[in-house]
Write a protein that holds these residues in place. Structure first.
Motif, PDB file in Angstrom:
ATOM      1  N   HIS A  32       0.840  -1.185   0.000  1.00 47.10           N
ATOM      2  CA  HIS A  32       0.000   0.000   0.000  1.00 47.10           C
ATOM      3  C   HIS A  32       0.877   1.237   0.000  1.00 47.10           C
ATOM      4  O   HIS A  32       2.081   1.133   0.215  1.00 47.10           O
ATOM      5  CB  HIS A  32      -0.892   0.047   1.248  1.00 47.10           C
ATOM      6  N   SER A  33       0.251   2.406  -0.210  1.00 49.36           N
ATOM      7  CA  SER A  33       0.992   3.635  -0.008  1.00 49.36           C
ATOM      8  C   SER A  33       1.211   3.803   1.498  1.00 49.36           C
ATOM      9  O   SER A  33       0.277   3.609   2.278  1.00 49.36           O
ATOM     10  CB  SER A  33       0.200   4.824  -0.562  1.00 49.36           C
ATOM     11  N   PRO A  34       2.444   4.140   1.922  1.00 50.69           N
ATOM     12  CA  PRO A  34       2.733   4.140   3.358  1.00 50.69           C
ATOM     13  C   PRO A  34       1.965   5.213   4.128  1.00 50.69           C
ATOM     14  O   PRO A  34       1.779   5.083   5.336  1.00 50.69           O
ATOM     15  CB  PRO A  34       4.235   4.411   3.413  1.00 50.69           C
TER      16      PRO A  34
ATOM     17  N   THR B  71     -11.813   3.207   7.803  1.00 51.59           N
ATOM     18  CA  THR B  71     -12.666   2.030   8.009  1.00 51.59           C
ATOM     19  C   THR B  71     -11.865   0.825   8.453  1.00 51.59           C
ATOM     20  O   THR B  71     -12.410  -0.154   8.922  1.00 51.59           O
ATOM     21  CB  THR B  71     -13.420   1.667   6.719  1.00 51.59           C
ATOM     22  N   LYS B  72     -10.555   0.879   8.273  1.00 49.36           N
ATOM     23  CA  LYS B  72      -9.753  -0.305   8.601  1.00 49.36           C
ATOM     24  C   LYS B  72      -8.643   0.047   9.593  1.00 49.36           C
ATOM     25  O   LYS B  72      -7.481  -0.229   9.354  1.00 49.36           O
ATOM     26  CB  LYS B  72      -9.120  -0.875   7.325  1.00 49.36           C
ATOM     27  N   THR B  73      -8.990   0.668  10.711  1.00 52.33           N
ATOM     28  CA  THR B  73      -7.946   1.018  11.668  1.00 52.33           C
ATOM     29  C   THR B  73      -7.667  -0.141  12.612  1.00 52.33           C
ATOM     30  O   THR B  73      -8.542  -0.976  12.890  1.00 52.33           O
ATOM     31  CB  THR B  73      -8.358   2.238  12.517  1.00 52.33           C
ATOM     32  N   LEU B  74      -6.425  -0.189  13.085  1.00 51.96           N
ATOM     33  CA  LEU B  74      -6.009  -1.122  14.126  1.00 51.96           C
ATOM     34  C   LEU B  74      -6.329  -2.575  13.830  1.00 51.96           C
ATOM     35  O   LEU B  74      -6.756  -3.328  14.710  1.00 51.96           O
ATOM     36  CB  LEU B  74      -6.639  -0.710  15.475  1.00 51.96           C
ATOM     37  N   LEU B  75      -6.072  -2.961  12.570  1.00 53.94           N
ATOM     38  CA  LEU B  75      -6.232  -4.377  12.241  1.00 53.94           C
ATOM     39  C   LEU B  75      -5.028  -5.153  12.782  1.00 53.94           C
ATOM     40  O   LEU B  75      -3.922  -4.628  12.847  1.00 53.94           O
ATOM     41  CB  LEU B  75      -6.320  -4.573  10.725  1.00 53.94           C
TER      42      LEU B  75
ATOM     43  N   GLY C  98      -5.327  -8.513   3.361  1.00 55.77           N
ATOM     44  CA  GLY C  98      -4.778  -7.394   2.597  1.00 55.77           C
ATOM     45  C   GLY C  98      -3.730  -6.603   3.357  1.00 55.77           C
ATOM     46  O   GLY C  98      -3.057  -5.750   2.788  1.00 55.77           O
ATOM     47  N   HIS C  99      -3.598  -6.858   4.640  1.00 55.05           N
ATOM     48  CA  HIS C  99      -2.587  -6.137   5.425  1.00 55.05           C
ATOM     49  C   HIS C  99      -1.762  -7.140   6.206  1.00 55.05           C
ATOM     50  O   HIS C  99      -2.185  -7.610   7.266  1.00 55.05           O
ATOM     51  CB  HIS C  99      -3.251  -5.131   6.380  1.00 55.05           C
ATOM     52  N   LEU C 100      -0.601  -7.476   5.658  1.00 58.03           N
ATOM     53  CA  LEU C 100       0.253  -8.531   6.209  1.00 58.03           C
ATOM     54  C   LEU C 100       0.534  -8.335   7.696  1.00 58.03           C
ATOM     55  O   LEU C 100       0.429  -9.269   8.495  1.00 58.03           O
ATOM     56  CB  LEU C 100       1.569  -8.544   5.427  1.00 58.03           C
ATOM     57  N   LEU C 101       0.902  -7.117   8.066  1.00 53.51           N
ATOM     58  CA  LEU C 101       1.236  -6.856   9.465  1.00 53.51           C
ATOM     59  C   LEU C 101       0.184  -5.963  10.134  1.00 53.51           C
ATOM     60  O   LEU C 101       0.461  -5.294  11.121  1.00 53.51           O
ATOM     61  CB  LEU C 101       2.620  -6.203   9.570  1.00 53.51           C
ATOM     62  N   GLY C 102      -0.988  -5.929   9.568  1.00 52.74           N
ATOM     63  CA  GLY C 102      -2.060  -5.137  10.180  1.00 52.74           C
ATOM     64  C   GLY C 102      -1.972  -3.667   9.816  1.00 52.74           C
ATOM     65  O   GLY C 102      -1.175  -3.252   8.966  1.00 52.74           O
ATOM     66  N   THR C 103      -2.799  -2.866  10.485  1.00 48.77           N
ATOM     67  CA  THR C 103      -2.807  -1.425  10.234  1.00 48.77           C
ATOM     68  C   THR C 103      -2.687  -0.685  11.561  1.00 48.77           C
ATOM     69  O   THR C 103      -2.876  -1.260  12.626  1.00 48.77           O
ATOM     70  CB  THR C 103      -4.114  -0.983   9.551  1.00 48.77           C
ATOM     71  N   ASP C 104      -2.358   0.622  11.455  1.00 44.00           N
ATOM     72  CA  ASP C 104      -2.240   1.406  12.691  1.00 44.00           C
ATOM     73  C   ASP C 104      -3.530   2.165  12.975  1.00 44.00           C
ATOM     74  O   ASP C 104      -4.552   1.923  12.328  1.00 44.00           O
ATOM     75  CB  ASP C 104      -1.022   2.330  12.624  1.00 44.00           C
ATOM     76  N   ASN C 105      -3.468   3.096  13.898  1.00 48.21           N
ATOM     77  CA  ASN C 105      -4.683   3.779  14.337  1.00 48.21           C
ATOM     78  C   ASN C 105      -5.305   4.670  13.259  1.00 48.21           C
ATOM     79  O   ASN C 105      -6.435   5.090  13.382  1.00 48.21           O
ATOM     80  CB  ASN C 105      -4.426   4.578  15.620  1.00 48.21           C
TER      81      ASN C 105
ATOM     82  N   ASN D   4      -3.346  -3.011  21.282  1.00 45.78           N
ATOM     83  CA  ASN D   4      -2.779  -3.334  19.972  1.00 45.78           C
ATOM     84  C   ASN D   4      -1.253  -3.308  20.020  1.00 45.78           C
ATOM     85  O   ASN D   4      -0.612  -2.464  19.405  1.00 45.78           O
ATOM     86  CB  ASN D   4      -3.272  -2.348  18.910  1.00 45.78           C
ATOM     87  N   PRO D   5      -0.658  -4.261  20.768  1.00 40.50           N
ATOM     88  CA  PRO D   5       0.792  -4.219  20.956  1.00 40.50           C
ATOM     89  C   PRO D   5       1.582  -4.341  19.652  1.00 40.50           C
ATOM     90  O   PRO D   5       2.725  -3.884  19.587  1.00 40.50           O
ATOM     91  CB  PRO D   5       1.074  -5.395  21.892  1.00 40.50           C
ATOM     92  N   HIS D   6       1.006  -4.904  18.601  1.00 40.12           N
ATOM     93  CA  HIS D   6       1.792  -5.109  17.378  1.00 40.12           C
ATOM     94  C   HIS D   6       2.233  -3.788  16.762  1.00 40.12           C
ATOM     95  O   HIS D   6       3.249  -3.716  16.088  1.00 40.12           O
ATOM     96  CB  HIS D   6       1.011  -5.935  16.364  1.00 40.12           C
ATOM     97  N   MET D   7       1.480  -2.721  17.009  1.00 44.09           N
ATOM     98  CA  MET D   7       1.813  -1.437  16.400  1.00 44.09           C
ATOM     99  C   MET D   7       3.195  -0.938  16.827  1.00 44.09           C
ATOM    100  O   MET D   7       3.925  -0.338  16.044  1.00 44.09           O
ATOM    101  CB  MET D   7       0.770  -0.391  16.810  1.00 44.09           C
TER     102      MET D   7
END
Lengths: 294, 325
Positions: free
Chosen positions: A54-56, A62-66, A72-79, A259-262
């Protein structure tokens, strides 16, 4: 005929020297691992646009904190819903740029000062080294923060600030090395041949002082990457929304519980990179030391 | 008789020593070379012998101005090198080259042999790349190495070969005089002979003049036309090698010569064993510096410094015993 033959043999000698250094490095498994990490980092930085999914900087409310492994988001998403993997990949560019840039800046200026101090000695030595002492009397981060607040934000200023912090270390390493090389008989011989200072310094003293410098520079890259992350974490690094591992940590610290992964993912990236570079530096030091037989 | 090539007069070097009290200047100094005078004739070899620490190497460095002397003059072809301006000194020094003691330490490990031998030419901007290369290959042959050695690094050579490289480098500018500071003392005896023979051959072929510093009396005897014996920064005796070996005047020279191992166990040679070690050059004994160790010590020796006296045949020595006779 004979001459061309001689030239051929000469290139052989140089090649075997370099080849055996590389061999020694690779035979050391830790150094090989370090080299692998460094190559991975460099390739990631170069091919960031291809690797990123994705664009960084693109937000998606709609897809926060996955979490990790979300579709579609290998390592998730941030806030803000930005793709963490893509930010990580682009963040590698900042780390490399700052790591190499700051170390180069510090190494060039520091070595020059160190050579002058060590070679000419006396007043030059006292004045330069006392300034270096003064510079290193400040805690590194405090110095960087001060410089950043004077210089203002921006990638180039980050490089300059961290680079200035690196100067005293290089000056010291080079000065020590020059002091010992200067005593060698071949320096006296060169003087007796009528060589001027410039020639002695650049043709004889520096080439013979370079090995510890290379090792120190490698190790310093790791330090510079951490410093960049620290500055970004403190909000003094690169401007948001530019992705940097430090700023990602900073963003993630508010979500540590749920969401510790962030925060963990950029933290791990820094850890692995720094360990890799240090292992490589250790291996390089051993390989360059002629007394160490691997 | 021709003019001397090198004329050294009253050469002194005092090294100040640091005072144990910080920020206070010490007025003590090590008198490494204390009033040395000698001439070197073109084509001859002057040997300088003495114990370690007697100032031999310092004297060598003073002669070609590697370290500035405290006082005295060094005249080369009638021109005083002391206080000469840097540019002219660099030019003149082309004719005065040095070969150092340690063949392992005196070659920069990161340069090829070709680069090392060519360096004097590069420094003084003589010739272009091609002619420099030609000269290097030529000199490698002269010192008994081969053209393919030019591309190798010093670590690939043995001590003797490295000393040949050093000699080639000293020769590249066609000098008149070469100062050899213990050129063979770091080498095996068998290799010593090869290097010494090479030096002798070169002297014959290129009409070289040597100042040959050594502590090995056998080497000096083989190499030198004249010999100067140094003790605590002073020349105590000087003469032709024949005079020095067959008719030594100074008790110190006698003691040195008696230390040469006997050629046969049946030789009836008296060994003079000196008391104590060399005195501290910071605080040399009063009068004759040698009196504390001298087997022939007299009252006058501890009060009056003996002057160098001509004893005929170009033989000079400084000892009160000679004045008596």
């Amino acid at each position: 005929m004979a001459e061309s033959q001689a030239i051929l043999q000469a290139s052989d000698v140089v090649e075997t020297n370099e080849r055996s250094l590389f061999k020694k490095l690779i035979r050391n498994r830790f150094a090989a691992f370090g080299l692998f990490i460094m190559l991975l980092l460099i390739l990631t930085a170069i091919f960031a646009p291809i690797l990123a999914t994705h664009s960084p900087d693109k937000m998606n409310v709609t897809k926060t904190l996955l979490g990790i492994g979300a579709e579609g988001h290998l390592l998730g998403t941030d806030n803000y819903g930005r793709d963490i993997f893509s930010r990580l990949v682009y963040g590698a560019r900042i780390s490399i740029l700052v790591g190499l840039g700051a170390v180069l800046f510090g190494a060039v200026i520091g070595s020059l000062l160190g050579v002058i101090a060590g070679y000419f000695g006396g007043k030059f030595d006292s004045i330069i080294m006392r300034i270096m002492d003064g510079l290193s009397a400040f805690p590194f981060i405090l110095l960087a923060i001060t410089l950043m607040s004077v210089l203002g934000q921006g990638l180039l200023n980050v490089i300059i600030a961290i680079g200035i912090g690196n100067i005293p270390g290089f000056a010291r390493v080079v000065r020590g090395q020059v002091l010992s090389v200067k005593q060698s008989e071949y320096i006296e011989v060169t003087r007796s041949l009528g060589a001027k200072h410039g020639r002695i310094i650049f043709h004889h003293v520096l080439p013979n002082s370079i090995a510890p410098l290379i090792v120190y520079a490698t190790m310093s890259i790791a330090g510079a990457i951490i410093s960049e992350a620290s500055l970004s974490f403190l909000g003094l690094g690169v401007q948001p929304p530019t992705a940097s591992w430090g700023s990602m940590l900073q963003d993630g610290k508010n979500f540590l519980v749920l969401n510790p992964h962030m925060a963990t993912i950029p933290g791990l990236a820094i850890l692995i990179t720094v360990v890799g570079i240090n292992l490589f530096g250790d291996g390089l030091r051993d390989a360059l030391d002629p007394k160490m037989k691997v | 008789m021709s003019e001397p090539l090198l004329k050294v007069r009253d050469l002194r070097k005092y090294f100040p020593i640091d005072s144990p009290i910080p920020f206070k200047r010490s007025n003590q100094s090590v008198k490494a070379v204390d009033g040395v005078s000698f001439d070197v004739m073109p084509g001859e070899t002057l040997g300088v012998v003495g114990e370690s620490g007697c100032g031999k190497s310092t004297m060598a460095r003073l002669v070609n101005q590697l370290i500035p002397p405290s006082s005295g003059t060094v005249e080369f072809r009638g021109e005083n090198l002391v206080g000469m301006d840097a540019k002219k000194l660099r030019e003149t020094r082309k004719s005065i080259q040095m070969v150092f003691q340690d063949p392992y330490a005196s070659l920069d490990p990161r340069k090829t042999v070709g680069e090392l031998i060519a360096e004097p030419l590069v420094i003084h901007r003589i010739g272009d790349k091609a002619s420099q290369k030609k000269r290097v290959l030529e000199l490698l042959e002269v010192v008994g190495l081969s053209h393919y050695h030019a591309k190798r690094y010093p670590y690939e050579f043995s001590g003797g070969q490295r000393q040949r490289i050093n000699i080639a480098r000293a020769l590249v500018l066609n000098p008149d005089i070469i100062i050899c500071d213990e050129p063979v003392s770091a080498l095996d005896v068998s290799v010593q002979a090869q290097v010494i023979n090479l030096l002798k051959e070169l002297q014959r072929d290129y009409n070289l003049t040597y100042i040959f510093i050594s502590h090995d009396l056998n080497v000096v005897r083989y190499m030198c036309d004249r010999i100067a014996v140094m003790y605590l920064g002073k020349i105590v005796e000087m003469g032709t090698y024949k005079e020095i070996y067959e008719n030594p005047k100074h008790p110190y020279t006698k003691a040195l010569l008696s230390a040469i191992p006997k050629e046969s166990p049946h030789d009836n040679k008296e060994r003079i064993i000196l008391k104590d070690a060399v005195p501290n050059p910071i605080n040399p004994p009063t009068g004759c510096h040698f009196h504390e160790r001298c087997p022939y010590m007299m009252d006058i020796c501890s009060t009056k410094i003996p002057q160098l006296m001509d004893t005929g045949n170009g033989h000079i020595a400084s000892c009160h015993l000679l004045e008596e006779n």
